[in-house]
Design a protein around this motif. Structure first.
Motif, PDB file in Angstrom:
ATOM      1  N   LEU A 298      65.034  43.543  49.723  1.00  0.00           N
ATOM      2  CA  LEU A 298      63.986  42.665  50.236  1.00  0.00           C
ATOM      3  C   LEU A 298      64.258  42.234  51.674  1.00  0.00           C
ATOM      4  O   LEU A 298      63.356  42.184  52.504  1.00  0.00           O
ATOM      5  CB  LEU A 298      63.868  41.441  49.328  1.00  0.00           C
ATOM      6  CG  LEU A 298      62.619  40.571  49.518  1.00  0.00           C
ATOM      7  CD1 LEU A 298      61.363  41.340  49.168  1.00  0.00           C
ATOM      8  CD2 LEU A 298      62.737  39.311  48.659  1.00  0.00           C
ATOM      9  N   GLU A 343      58.307  43.490  44.103  1.00  0.00           N
ATOM     10  CA  GLU A 343      59.091  42.356  44.600  1.00  0.00           C
ATOM     11  C   GLU A 343      58.609  41.834  45.951  1.00  0.00           C
ATOM     12  O   GLU A 343      58.469  40.611  46.124  1.00  0.00           O
ATOM     13  CB  GLU A 343      60.571  42.748  44.675  1.00  0.00           C
ATOM     14  CG  GLU A 343      61.485  41.561  44.968  1.00  0.00           C
ATOM     15  CD  GLU A 343      62.950  41.957  44.969  1.00  0.00           C
ATOM     16  OE1 GLU A 343      63.796  41.040  44.935  1.00  0.00           O
ATOM     17  OE2 GLU A 343      63.243  43.173  45.030  1.00  0.00           O
ATOM     18  N   PRO A 344      58.333  42.676  46.969  1.00  0.00           N
ATOM     19  CA  PRO A 344      57.877  42.115  48.243  1.00  0.00           C
ATOM     20  C   PRO A 344      56.561  41.347  48.129  1.00  0.00           C
ATOM     21  O   PRO A 344      56.349  40.367  48.843  1.00  0.00           O
ATOM     22  CB  PRO A 344      57.711  43.359  49.126  1.00  0.00           C
ATOM     23  CG  PRO A 344      58.625  44.372  48.530  1.00  0.00           C
ATOM     24  CD  PRO A 344      58.561  44.128  47.058  1.00  0.00           C
ATOM     25  N   ALA A 346      55.635  39.477  45.748  1.00  0.00           N
ATOM     26  CA  ALA A 346      55.885  38.160  45.154  1.00  0.00           C
ATOM     27  C   ALA A 346      56.841  37.304  45.969  1.00  0.00           C
ATOM     28  O   ALA A 346      56.717  36.071  45.994  1.00  0.00           O
ATOM     29  CB  ALA A 346      56.443  38.341  43.742  1.00  0.00           C
ATOM     30  N   LYS A 347      57.781  37.950  46.706  1.00  0.00           N
ATOM     31  CA  LYS A 347      58.887  37.169  47.259  1.00  0.00           C
ATOM     32  C   LYS A 347      59.040  37.240  48.771  1.00  0.00           C
ATOM     33  O   LYS A 347      59.714  36.373  49.342  1.00  0.00           O
ATOM     34  CB  LYS A 347      60.206  37.613  46.605  1.00  0.00           C
ATOM     35  CG  LYS A 347      60.260  37.385  45.101  1.00  0.00           C
ATOM     36  CD  LYS A 347      61.597  37.851  44.526  1.00  0.00           C
ATOM     37  CE  LYS A 347      61.662  37.627  43.014  1.00  0.00           C
ATOM     38  NZ  LYS A 347      62.962  38.094  42.459  1.00  0.00           N
ATOM     39  N   HIS A 348      58.483  38.252  49.418  1.00  0.00           N
ATOM     40  CA  HIS A 348      58.714  38.348  50.860  1.00  0.00           C
ATOM     41  C   HIS A 348      57.814  37.361  51.596  1.00  0.00           C
ATOM     42  O   HIS A 348      56.593  37.385  51.449  1.00  0.00           O
ATOM     43  CB  HIS A 348      58.440  39.770  51.366  1.00  0.00           C
ATOM     44  CG  HIS A 348      59.073  40.056  52.693  1.00  0.00           C
ATOM     45  ND1 HIS A 348      58.676  39.447  53.863  1.00  0.00           N
ATOM     46  CD2 HIS A 348      60.107  40.879  53.031  1.00  0.00           C
ATOM     47  CE1 HIS A 348      59.414  39.891  54.860  1.00  0.00           C
ATOM     48  NE2 HIS A 348      60.298  40.756  54.386  1.00  0.00           N
ATOM     49  N   PRO A 349      58.399  36.468  52.397  1.00  0.00           N
ATOM     50  CA  PRO A 349      57.583  35.412  53.018  1.00  0.00           C
ATOM     51  C   PRO A 349      56.587  35.920  54.049  1.00  0.00           C
ATOM     52  O   PRO A 349      55.620  35.225  54.369  1.00  0.00           O
ATOM     53  CB  PRO A 349      58.639  34.506  53.677  1.00  0.00           C
ATOM     54  CG  PRO A 349      59.824  35.385  53.897  1.00  0.00           C
ATOM     55  CD  PRO A 349      59.825  36.342  52.744  1.00  0.00           C
ATOM     56  N   ARG A 354      49.172  40.220  48.564  1.00  0.00           N
ATOM     57  CA  ARG A 354      49.814  39.781  47.335  1.00  0.00           C
ATOM     58  C   ARG A 354      49.247  40.599  46.177  1.00  0.00           C
ATOM     59  O   ARG A 354      48.217  41.254  46.304  1.00  0.00           O
ATOM     60  CB  ARG A 354      49.583  38.288  47.112  1.00  0.00           C
ATOM     61  CG  ARG A 354      50.181  37.413  48.219  1.00  0.00           C
ATOM     62  CD  ARG A 354      51.703  37.500  48.245  1.00  0.00           C
ATOM     63  NE  ARG A 354      52.292  36.760  49.371  1.00  0.00           N
ATOM     64  CZ  ARG A 354      53.589  36.687  49.611  1.00  0.00           C
ATOM     65  NH1 ARG A 354      54.449  37.306  48.808  1.00  0.00           N
ATOM     66  NH2 ARG A 354      54.048  36.013  50.646  1.00  0.00           N
ATOM     67  N   GLU A 355      49.928  40.544  45.037  1.00  0.00           N
ATOM     68  CA  GLU A 355      49.466  41.341  43.895  1.00  0.00           C
ATOM     69  C   GLU A 355      48.043  40.980  43.488  1.00  0.00           C
ATOM     70  O   GLU A 355      47.301  41.823  42.987  1.00  0.00           O
ATOM     71  CB  GLU A 355      50.417  41.182  42.706  1.00  0.00           C
ATOM     72  CG  GLU A 355      51.612  42.114  42.763  1.00  0.00           C
ATOM     73  CD  GLU A 355      52.241  42.334  41.396  1.00  0.00           C
ATOM     74  OE1 GLU A 355      51.672  43.093  40.592  1.00  0.00           O
ATOM     75  OE2 GLU A 355      53.299  41.715  41.150  1.00  0.00           O
TER      76      GLU A 355
END
Length: 634
Positions: A298, A343-344, A346-349, A354-355
């Motif tokens: 990430l 993962e990106p 949901a978590k990458h700022p 987004r999904e």
């Protein structure tokens, strides 16, 4: 002469001469010849190669297109004040690239207005489906003079716009399809420089004002713009226009620019047939971010502010998100572990996407053609509605070979140029944006929730009741007209007759006392599905109402909406004096799914006429409405 703008998003075809030779050897008029020609048209052909392909096309299909094409043939009339013969092959090949057989007519030189006025002219005898006004800049600026006062320039501009609007009105009355207006090329040198607008009668300033006024005037008249001025601003005037060639041959658009010009025309005609792509399928690694998420982790991928690479990938995501906002579906197709790929999002700022923005997320280690089939099936759209954005040349070539109907643009090495390449390719060309377009992403997320509910319920009747459906119906009206026309012209699968209507023709249904136009909207506990069905009936002799059009969105299949629509149609038809309904099924390459639509609803078969199948339903007793939904007018 300078090289024209390139169709750089199409793959190169260094073997085009050999492929053209093989094409000429195929049986004239055959489906094999059409498919081979279309495959060649979908490569990066220059002016010479385009003309050669067009010559073969006209020889092979002199008697018309092969039977069973999913697209409608188009008869295009070009009304021009300059020489446009050099553009005709490229327009036909641009149409072929989209599966459209195009026949072209050009008015006699300098006679466009006379032919438009004269019912006995060749233009009227041609009976065009579409009209293109390709009026050159010198003609359009003929009323402008540098010495004019501001009020004089305004009067000249108003007079010109009035003449154009009258020409559009006459063209719309002549043809049942789109009217296109080309914007003016900025061919005149400035007289005042950067502040040319302060000399309102100068030809350059006059044409700039004309181009600024055209969008609003064209929209009000239902005319589609061919933005040649916009392309010249992007590519440079010299890529499109040669002043010496203008003086020698009165060719405003130089021959090297013809392939791009033909593509611009064809994509507008295709958009009016509902042929624009519906879904942008995104690869992930080195397409939405730099690096490989599975290897770099990430923190290691290139994305976000502070680096040229990271900012470039942000522009790709921003463009995709903007497309989604205007109604394009987004999907993911990645060779990755699903959890790692997600993962990106949901978590990458720094992730813009987004999904929740993704209508279908597929990440596994299967081949991309198989996964693209899975995405099309999940979204209930055709493979030809997909555009794959993928940085990997191997994957692009594989998908083109295995799924030639999927659009796969070539991409430049620099990711900052991906959005421009996608825009230049014109896959998502549109002529209007409706409220349903803007809500499409939410509608597909609602579909996912409905699928989850269906998976958890073994009783279909119980599932339908739990959806808490409301079917709202009303007659055609001005508010719903843009969406009505859009659905009529883009729905291919659940479409019993595949008849197409212009906005004027759909509006005429509202005024015809013998016609019944119905629009249906479906709501449920997960949201608003938007307008999902259009029915048009016409009351004829002896109390029979012929169902001219019955189309529905495939995303509401299996919910008994067909029975509910029939209940409304039957009640309204009987209120108008009908005693029986007559339904027709006309087969096309895409609507086989509704072949048994009328028998399933209780209609009795009648004698067929060629390929057309006819059915009847007596209205002595109205068909029952399904009990799983509320049906309301409003």
């Amino acid at each position: 002469m300078q090289a024209g703008p390139s169709l750089y998003w199409l793959p190169e075809a260094p073997d085009w001469r050999e492929r053209l030779k093989a094409l000429r050897a195929l049986p004239p008029g055959s489906a094999a010849a059409w498919d081979t020609a279309m495959a060649l048209a979908r490569t990066r052909l220059d002016f010479v190669a385009t003309n050669a392909l067009d010559a073969a096309l006209r020889a092979l299909f002199a008697e018309g297109p092969p039977a069973g094409l999913a697209t409608r043939p188009v008869r295009l009339a070009v009304l021009s004040t300059s020489t446009t013969a050099q553009l005709h092959p490229a327009i036909r090949v641009g149409a072929l690239r989209r599966g459209i057989h195009l026949t072209l007519y050009e008015t006699a030189y300098g006679q466009w207005w006379q032919e438009l006025l004269d019912p006995a002219s060749g233009l009227h005898a041609f009976r065009p489906d579409a009209v293109l006004f390709a009026l050159d800049a010198h003609h359009l600026a003929a009323g402008a003079e540098a010495g004019m006062e501001a009020h004089q320039a305004e009067a000249a501009l108003a007079a010109l716009l009035g003449r154009l609007e009258e020409a559009w009105r006459r063209a719309a009355a002549l043809c049942r399809g789109p009217v296109l207006q080309q914007t003016a090329l900025p061919v005149f040198p400035t007289l005042l420089g950067s502040n040319e607008a302060r000399l309102p009668g100068a030809p350059a300033a006059f044409l700039a004002r004309l181009n600024a006024e055209l969008p609003a005037r064209a929209a009000a008249a239902g005319v589609d713009l061919l933005d040649l001025a916009g392309r010249a601003a992007r590519d440079g005037l010299a890529a499109w226009h040669s002043a010496p060639l203008w003086h020698r041959a009165k060719q405003e658009v130089a021959p090297p620019a013809a392939p791009f010009y033909g593509d611009l025309v064809a994509r507008l005609l295709a958009a009016r047939q509902g042929l624009a792509a519906k879904c942008l399928v995104l690869d992930l690694d080195n397409t939405l971010w730099g690096g490989v998420i599975g290897d770099d982790g990430l923190a290691g991928i290139g994305l976000g502010q502070g680096s040229a690479e990271g900012e470039a990938f942000l522009t790709v995501q921003a463009h995709a998100r903007a497309l989604a906002a205007r109604g394009v579906l987004l999907a993911v197709c990645s060779k990755n572990d699903a959890a790692v790929a997600a993962e990106p999002f949901a978590k990458h700022p720094e992730m813009l996407l987004r999904e929740a923005d993704i209508a279908c997320f597929v990440a596994n280690w299967e081949d991309k053609p198989a996964n693209l089939r899975r995405i099309a099936q999940a979204l209930n759209i055709g493979l030809d509605a997909l555009v794959l954005l993928d940085d990997n040349p191997f994957e692009r070539a594989l998908v083109r070979r295995e799924l030639p109907m999927v659009a796969v643009p070539e991409l430049p090495e620099e990711p900052a140029l991906y959005p421009a390449a996608l825009a230049d390719a014109g896959y998502f060309e549109g002529v209007a944006v409706t409220a349903e377009d803007r809500a499409r992403g939410a509608q597909y997320r609602g579909n996912a929730a409905r699928a989850a509910l269906a998976a958890s319920t073994t009783d279909l009747a119980a599932y339908l009741r739990e959806l808490e459906m409301r079917l709202l119906w009303r007659r055609f009206d001005a508010v719903g007209l843009p969406r009505i026309v859009q659905l009529i012209n883009k729905t291919n699968q659940f479409n019993l007759t595949t008849r197409r209507y212009t906005e004027a023709e759909a509006a005429a249904v509202m005024q015809d006392k013998q016609a019944l136009g119905l629009q249906f909207r479906l709501l449920d506990r997960f949201g608003d599905n938007g307008v999902i069905a259009i029915l048009i009936g016409r009351l004829g002799m002896e109390g029979e109402m012929a169902i001219d059009t019955w189309l529905m969105s495939c995303r509401v299949l299996g919910r008994e909406v067909e029975q509910a629509c029939l209940a409304v149609l039957a009640a309204e038809a009987r209120r108008m004096g009908a005693r029986r309904l007559r339904g027709t099924y006309r087969p096309t390459a895409k609507n086989g799914m509704v072949r048994d639509h009328y028998p399933k609803l209780g209609f009795t078969p009648l004698a067929a006429e060629g390929e057309a199948l006819h059915f009847a339903l007596a209205l002595e007793e109205l068909p029952a409405a399904p009990g799983c939904m509320r049906i309301e007018e409003g």
